[in-house]
Design a protein around this motif. Structure first.
Motif, mmCIF file in Angstrom:
data_model
loop_
_atom_site.group_PDB
_atom_site.id
_atom_site.type_symbol
_atom_site.label_atom_id
_atom_site.label_comp_id
_atom_site.label_asym_id
_atom_site.label_seq_id
_atom_site.Cartn_x
_atom_site.Cartn_y
_atom_site.Cartn_z
ATOM 1 N N MET A 1 0.858 -1.188 0.000
ATOM 2 C CA MET A 1 0.000 0.000 0.000
ATOM 3 C C MET A 1 0.890 1.232 0.000
ATOM 4 N N VAL A 2 0.539 2.151 -0.874
ATOM 5 C CA VAL A 2 1.366 3.351 -0.983
ATOM 6 C C VAL A 2 0.589 4.523 -0.432
ATOM 7 N N MET A 3 1.234 5.166 0.438
ATOM 8 C CA MET A 3 0.568 6.328 1.081
ATOM 9 C C MET A 3 1.005 7.576 0.361
ATOM 10 N N LEU A 4 0.047 8.263 -0.259
ATOM 11 C CA LEU A 4 0.409 9.436 -1.050
ATOM 12 C C LEU A 4 -0.080 10.743 -0.412
ATOM 13 N N ALA A 5 -0.500 10.645 0.780
ATOM 14 C CA ALA A 5 -1.043 11.850 1.434
ATOM 15 C C ALA A 5 0.047 12.900 1.626
ATOM 16 N N PRO A 6 -0.334 14.173 1.506
ATOM 17 C CA PRO A 6 0.670 15.224 1.774
ATOM 18 C C PRO A 6 1.056 15.195 3.263
ATOM 19 N N PRO A 7 2.143 15.858 3.598
ATOM 20 C CA PRO A 7 2.601 15.783 4.982
ATOM 21 C C PRO A 7 1.577 16.268 6.003
ATOM 22 N N THR A 8 0.648 17.105 5.590
ATOM 23 C CA THR A 8 -0.352 17.577 6.547
ATOM 24 C C THR A 8 -1.369 16.501 6.876
ATOM 25 N N ARG A 9 -1.478 15.493 6.010
ATOM 26 C CA ARG A 9 -2.443 14.419 6.270
ATOM 27 C C ARG A 9 -1.816 13.402 7.220
ATOM 28 N N ARG A 10 -2.616 13.042 8.250
ATOM 29 C CA ARG A 10 -2.079 12.063 9.165
ATOM 30 C C ARG A 10 -2.214 10.688 8.540
ATOM 31 N N PRO A 11 -1.108 9.896 8.442
ATOM 32 C CA PRO A 11 -1.174 8.598 7.778
ATOM 33 C C PRO A 11 -1.937 7.583 8.621
ATOM 34 N N PRO A 12 -2.534 6.557 7.973
ATOM 35 C CA PRO A 12 -3.179 5.494 8.753
ATOM 36 C C PRO A 12 -2.155 4.824 9.666
ATOM 37 N N ASP A 13 -2.648 4.299 10.796
ATOM 38 C CA ASP A 13 -1.749 3.811 11.849
ATOM 39 C C ASP A 13 -0.705 2.805 11.359
ATOM 40 N N ALA A 14 -1.171 1.857 10.532
ATOM 41 C CA ALA A 14 -0.296 0.759 10.141
ATOM 42 C C ALA A 14 0.916 1.230 9.343
ATOM 43 N N THR A 15 0.802 2.349 8.731
ATOM 44 C CA THR A 15 1.879 2.770 7.834
ATOM 45 C C THR A 15 2.800 3.819 8.448
ATOM 46 N N ILE A 16 2.553 4.158 9.704
ATOM 47 C CA ILE A 16 3.379 5.203 10.319
ATOM 48 C C ILE A 16 4.855 4.822 10.247
ATOM 49 N N GLY A 17 5.643 5.779 9.877
ATOM 50 C CA GLY A 17 7.099 5.579 9.886
ATOM 51 C C GLY A 17 7.568 4.569 8.852
ATOM 52 N N VAL A 19 5.968 4.251 5.411
ATOM 53 C CA VAL A 19 5.857 4.770 4.044
ATOM 54 C C VAL A 19 6.135 6.268 4.004
ATOM 55 N N ASP A 20 5.385 6.968 4.852
ATOM 56 C CA ASP A 20 5.472 8.423 4.778
ATOM 57 C C ASP A 20 6.611 8.927 5.655
ATOM 58 N N ARG A 21 7.706 9.328 5.045
ATOM 59 C CA ARG A 21 8.865 9.755 5.825
ATOM 60 C C ARG A 21 8.958 11.269 5.928
ATOM 61 N N SER A 22 8.016 11.988 5.309
ATOM 62 C CA SER A 22 8.146 13.444 5.387
ATOM 63 C C SER A 22 7.806 13.902 6.811
ATOM 64 N N PRO A 23 8.548 14.905 7.320
ATOM 65 C CA PRO A 23 8.367 15.277 8.733
ATOM 66 C C PRO A 23 6.985 15.874 9.011
ATOM 67 N N ILE A 43 10.920 19.677 19.665
ATOM 68 C CA ILE A 43 10.678 19.365 18.245
ATOM 69 C C ILE A 43 12.015 19.304 17.488
ATOM 70 N N ALA A 44 12.929 20.181 17.894
ATOM 71 C CA ALA A 44 14.217 20.243 17.194
ATOM 72 C C ALA A 44 15.049 18.976 17.390
ATOM 73 N N VAL A 45 14.864 18.269 18.529
ATOM 74 C CA VAL A 45 15.722 17.106 18.766
ATOM 75 C C VAL A 45 15.048 15.784 18.377
ATOM 76 N N VAL A 46 13.751 15.818 18.015
ATOM 77 C CA VAL A 46 13.087 14.557 17.661
ATOM 78 C C VAL A 46 12.997 14.443 16.145
ATOM 79 N N ASP A 47 13.463 13.318 15.617
ATOM 80 C CA ASP A 47 13.407 13.106 14.168
ATOM 81 C C ASP A 47 11.969 12.975 13.711
ATOM 82 N N GLY A 48 11.722 13.466 12.514
ATOM 83 C CA GLY A 48 10.390 13.284 11.925
ATOM 84 C C GLY A 48 9.442 14.413 12.264
ATOM 85 N N PHE A 49 9.894 15.427 12.992
ATOM 86 C CA PHE A 49 9.026 16.560 13.324
ATOM 87 C C PHE A 49 9.741 17.844 12.948
ATOM 88 N N VAL A 50 8.939 18.803 12.519
ATOM 89 C CA VAL A 50 9.527 20.089 12.211
ATOM 90 C C VAL A 50 8.573 21.172 12.712
#
Lengths: 145, 842
Positions: A1-17, A19-23, A43-50
């Motif tokens: 399954m490919v998650m194509l949601a923009p970064p503002t869209r919260r990904p479905p639980d199963a695919t967290i981390g 498929v969607d690697r954008s912060p 936020i600055a020290v945790v990966d995946g957040f901006v």
């Protein structure tokens, strides 16, 4: 399954981390500067957040959300003006995909009864830190849980 | 068995004692209604015995039935008092008196003399239980009912009972009941008199207690901050410094140290939050009374239910006081009610805001509750915002607290409620009637704020008018009929007139007590003589007899008041005997019936107006005497509450947020130590700086709450420390100063701080301030500045000066102010009766 949601869209639980690697873009809302600064540090020290931006009131946050893409809002409950609860209710109404996390120095049972119905999640300010932020996103679930 | 049943019935009728601290009112009202009920029962019993004794007549049973209806009304009033509905109780009490009086008089006009006073009675009872508007409506109703009564009694023929009932029975009824109702009137006046004294005393004491409690709390907050959060912050800043040092030499040990630091900071934050919560719960300001109380109930060790009905948001001073009242009640229940107890809180906004607190605990003797500090605190707090508290308890019966904040108190605090009171139109109409009567009467008096001497003078003038009129009529009749006693009557009237002229001269002096005594004597003699001559004037004479006791309420001391009460009852007996047993001069027989009726109606309306106006005057005095103290107490409580909110805000927005932020930062630093040590050092430096700033901020806050120098070294040292950074040069000179009770030191200290702030704001640049403190013969201070001064009335109305007056008043001191444009400002304060070294415990 490919998650194509923009970064503002919260990904479905199963695919967290997976498929969607954008912060995740985070908006910090608090009327008091020391805590905003501290959360920005987390936020600055945790990966995946901006840090998407900072706001000092609920009204300001709503304005920001209308113009910017945001994945998560970290907001204080106790603020002058409309306050965190009302702001959370409106954000969830206008932007149902945005995860709203309300931060409070009080325990959740000390909040008014209608607080549980605004569709936000609650965290204790005292215990907030990098681990808590990561856990929040990993927990997934519906934003209103 | 039977005896116990009767006792239980009586106890049930009475209910258990209602406790009020300070100035009890409900209990008196209830006792009063019960005495009235006893009177009704005796009357009914008497008539019943007459009926049983052979006088099997329908009218007897009719009157007994009426009396039983009245008794039912009175029982209803007692039940209303038990339900804390005071206004409704007084109205029911009044209606019972009025309906029965008019009904009995229409059947038996000869009862007019007995029942005129009964019409006046309810309004006298109402004086201390009603606000201006309600009381004036009640006075309007009294005037209307009184007029109706006298018209019915003078004009209607009745059912002809005079012919069937023996005169002895009628006389006996009047001779027992007129003095009985006079006693009730005197008792009502006595209660008003006591309330006038007690309310001022209670207010003064309550103000002092509230101020002491606020000061004690300041002290406690300062200590808690000093010994708790401040010390923790010092330690945390040190830990942050250590961690930074370890980063260079032993990075592996920095991580655990930071973990400990974040835990410590979290604990310190929680401690500060608890403190701030105790000062002013944040939910109260944010979400209102109901949410804050639910939170408090959740944390209570006993199961507590909260129910709210129609409760919205109120001004902060109302919310905070009701909140703390209920929290205090809950604490009290936790302490005393026992382990198995539960508590229930009900809030309701209907005709004002009220709360009801009940616990199912062990209860206690009423006397214990009255002496307890918890209940006194609640009563003071509630009183300060215009509310009343009643307590209901007995051993084994739990405890019930009922607090009520009337709609008028809510409205004066700016709360708007659209709901219209029941019967508003009737109330307005009655209010208008009284306004009309009052306007006519004050025009007659030529003053809206009459002095007692003026009352006495108008009374004497009225008597003079009646006496001269009677003398002239007697002389005119004598000229026609040549009856010798008419000449004697005219001569007697002339003598009395002369006496009154002499009395009027005496009254012109300024001594109120002898003037009241003299006028009481003349009034009673006048009533007696009038009744001796014209027995038909008995209803009017009963009203005249009670006017001295009503006049005395606000002006006589206790002993003299009792003497006047005794005189009133004796005069009532004499007047009744004269009215019922003496033949008179034959006015009723010789004059036409319409003239007799007209004269009696006019006289009774006149007497009723005067008595009603005296009741109104007593009410005004009762309110006015307490007003200044009430306002001062309300201001002090409001100031203390404002301060609480400010301290809570300062703690919440300042130190507490910094601590929370520091805890978060320490976790960030901990993460950086593990994964990016290069960025950890600057983060730790920032953390250290933030902690130092938080510490300085907390120290400043604690210092402002309660200067630590004051408790440690006394007034002089604390002032010197505080004025070191003053913008104006301050010279402090102290002579013979020692240590004083903490409430005196703190209040004088804050007064002087206020004076200095005032000088800093208004004295202008280049001014200097001199403070002289003297500890000989009490504690006095003298603050002078060389500034611009100002107009005294302008300065006196200032917020700062009012605060100083209140503070000095609360510790029994005085404050005087001297100023003029360009003459600087001089403030002198004095607290009497303190020797140096009288330090007590707060």
């Amino acid at each position: 399954m490919v998650m194509l949601a923009p970064p503002t869209r919260r990904p479905p639980d199963a695919t967290i981390g997976v498929v969607d690697r954008s912060p995740v873009r985070v908006l910090v809302v608090d009327d008091l500067p020391p805590f905003r600064r501290a959360v920005a540090g987390v936020i600055a020290v945790v990966d995946g957040f901006v840090l998407a931006g900072e706001a000092t009131s609920g009204e300001e946050a709503l304005g920001f959300l209308d113009e910017h893409a945001v994945g998560m809002v970290l907001m204080d409950v106790n603020m002058p003006g409309m306050g965190g609860l009302e702001a959370a209710r409106r954000i969830r109404g206008r932007h149902p995909d945005v995860t709203v996390v309300l931060l409070s120095v009080n325990d959740t049972e000390e909040l008014p009864r209608e607080a549980m119905a605004v569709g936000a999640r609650y965290r204790h300010k005292d215990r907030f830190g990098p681990d808590e932020l990561e856990a929040l996103w990993k927990d997934g679930g519906s934003a209103g849980s | 068995m039977e005896g116990r049943g009767v006792r239980r019935l009586l106890a049930g009728l009475r209910g258990h004692e209602i406790i009020e601290i300070g100035a009890p009112e409900w209990e008196r009202l209830r006792t009063y209604v019960q005495v009235d009920l006893a009177g009704v029962a005796v009357a009914a019993l008497w008539l019943g015995v007459l009926w049983a004794g052979g006088r099997r007549e329908g009218w007897l049973l009719g009157i007994v039935a009426l009396l039983l209806v009245m008794a039912a009304f009175l029982v209803r009033a007692i039940r209303l008092i038990r339900g804390y509905r005071r206004f409704a109780a007084v109205v029911v009490f009044a209606l019972s008196n009025w309906v029965v009086a008019v009904a009995v008089t229409s059947v038996a006009p000869f009862a007019l003399g007995t029942l005129t006073l009964a019409v006046l009675l309810p309004v006298l009872v109402a004086v201390q239980h009603m606000n201006h508007v309600r009381l004036s409506a009640m006075l309007g109703a009294t005037m209307l009912v009184g007029t109706a009564l006298v018209v019915v009694g003078s004009v209607t023929p009745g059912v002809g009972l005079e012919e069937t009932v023996p005169k002895a029975v009628m006389d006996a009824l009047a001779i027992v009941f007129i003095p009985f109702i006079t006693v009730l009137v005197s008792l009502a006046a006595w209660q008003n008199h006591r309330m006038l004294v007690a309310r001022a005393e209670a207010l003064r004491e309550s103000r002092a207690r509230l101020v002491a409690a606020a000061d004690r709390e300041r002290c406690r907050i300062e200590r808690t901050l000093h010994e708790g959060a401040q010390r923790r912050l010092v330690a945390a800043a040190e830990q942050a410094r250590q961690a930074r040092r370890l980063l260079g030499v032993a990075p592996g040990r920095a991580g655990p140290l930071l973990a400990r630091l974040s835990d410590d900071l979290q604990e310190a934050g929680a401690e500060l939050r608890d403190l701030a919560h105790g000062i002013y719960p944040p939910q109260l300001g944010q979400h209102g009374l109901e949410t804050a109380l639910r939170a408090a109930a959740r944390h209570a060790p006993i199961p507590t239910a909260v129910r709210a009905d129609g409760v919205g948001r109120y001004p902060p001073e109302i919310e905070i006081n009701i909140y703390f009242c209920l929290v205090e009640a809950l604490q009290n229940a936790v302490k005393h009610a026992g382990d198995q107890a539960t508590a229930a809180i009900a809030l309701q906004d209907r005709n004002g805001l009220s709360f009801d607190f009940r616990d199912t605990g062990v209860g206690c003797e009423p006397g214990l509750v009255r002496g307890g500090t918890g209940m006194t605190n609640i009563n003071d707090r509630l009183g300060a915002i215009g509310g009343t508290l009643t307590i209901d308890t007995r051993p084994g019966g739990g405890l019930r607290l009922h607090g009520h904040l009337p709609r008028s108190a809510l409205e004066s605090a700016g709360v708007q409620r659209s709901r219209q009171e029941q019967g508003g139109a009737v109330l307005d109409a009655l209010h208008a009637v009284w306004r009309l009567v009052a306007r006519l009467y004050t025009n007659l008096q030529r003053s809206t704020h009459p002095h007692p001497l003026q009352y006495i003078a108008t009374g004497l003038w009225t008597i003079l008018g009646v006496v001269l009129g009677a003398g002239t009529v007697a002389l005119a009749l004598f000229s026609g009929a040549q009856v010798p006693w008419l000449l004697a009557l005219a001569g007697g009237c002339g003598t009395v007139a002369l006496l009154i002229v002499v009395a009027l001269r005496t009254v012109k002096g300024d001594r109120v007590e002898p003037a009241i005594g003299l006028s009481a004597g003349i009034t009673w003699c006048y009533a007696f003589t009038l009744t001796v001559l014209v027995p038909a004037a008995l209803p009017y004479a009963t009203l005249v007899t009670v006017s001295p006791v009503l006049l005395s309420v606000a002006f006589l001391r206790r002993r003299r008041f009792k003497a006047i009460m005794g005189g009133t009852v004796a005069a009532a007996v004499a007047v009744t005997l004269a009215g019922r047993l003496l033949p008179g001069v034959g006015f009723r027989e010789s004059a036409p019936r319409w003239l007799v009726a007209g004269v009696v109606v006019a006289l009774v309306v006149l007497g009723l107006t005067r008595a009603s106006y005296l009741a109104w005057h007593n009410h005004v005095m009762l309110v006015a005497r307490a007003e200044a103290l009430q306002e001062s107490r309300a201001r002090m409580v409001a100031a203390a509450d404002r301060e609480r909110r400010e301290i809570e805000r300062d703690l919440h927005d300042g130190a507490q947020q910094r601590l929370v932020a520091a805890a978060v930062q320490s976790r960030v630093a901990q993460r950086l130590v593990d994964c990016d040590p290069g960025r950890a050092a600057p983060a730790l430096a920032r953390l250290h700086d933030d902690l130092s700033e938080a510490q300085a901020e907390l120290r400043g806050l604690a210092h402002g709450i309660y200067p630590p120098h004051l408790a440690e070294s006394g007034l002089e040292e604390a002032l010197r420390a505080a004025t070191r950074h003053s913008p104006l040069p301050v010279v402090i000179r102290a002579r013979g100063l020692g240590r004083y009770p903490p409430e005196v030191e703190i209040n004088v200290y804050f007064c002087l701080m206020e004076a200095l702030q005032n000088a800093g704001k208004h004295a202008g640049e280049g001014a200097t301030v001199t403070i002289d403190l003297c500890g000989r013969d009490g504690l006095s201070f003298d603050v002078r500045d060389t500034g611009d001064g100002g107009h005294p009335s302008l300065i006196r109305s200032g917020h700062g000066i009012t605060n100083m007056y209140d503070r000095m008043g609360a510790i029994g001191g005085t404050l005087t102010l001297e100023t003029g444009p360009g003459a600087g400002l001089r403030l002198r304060g004095y607290v009497p009766g303190l020797g140096a070294g009288t330090r007590g415990t707060l």
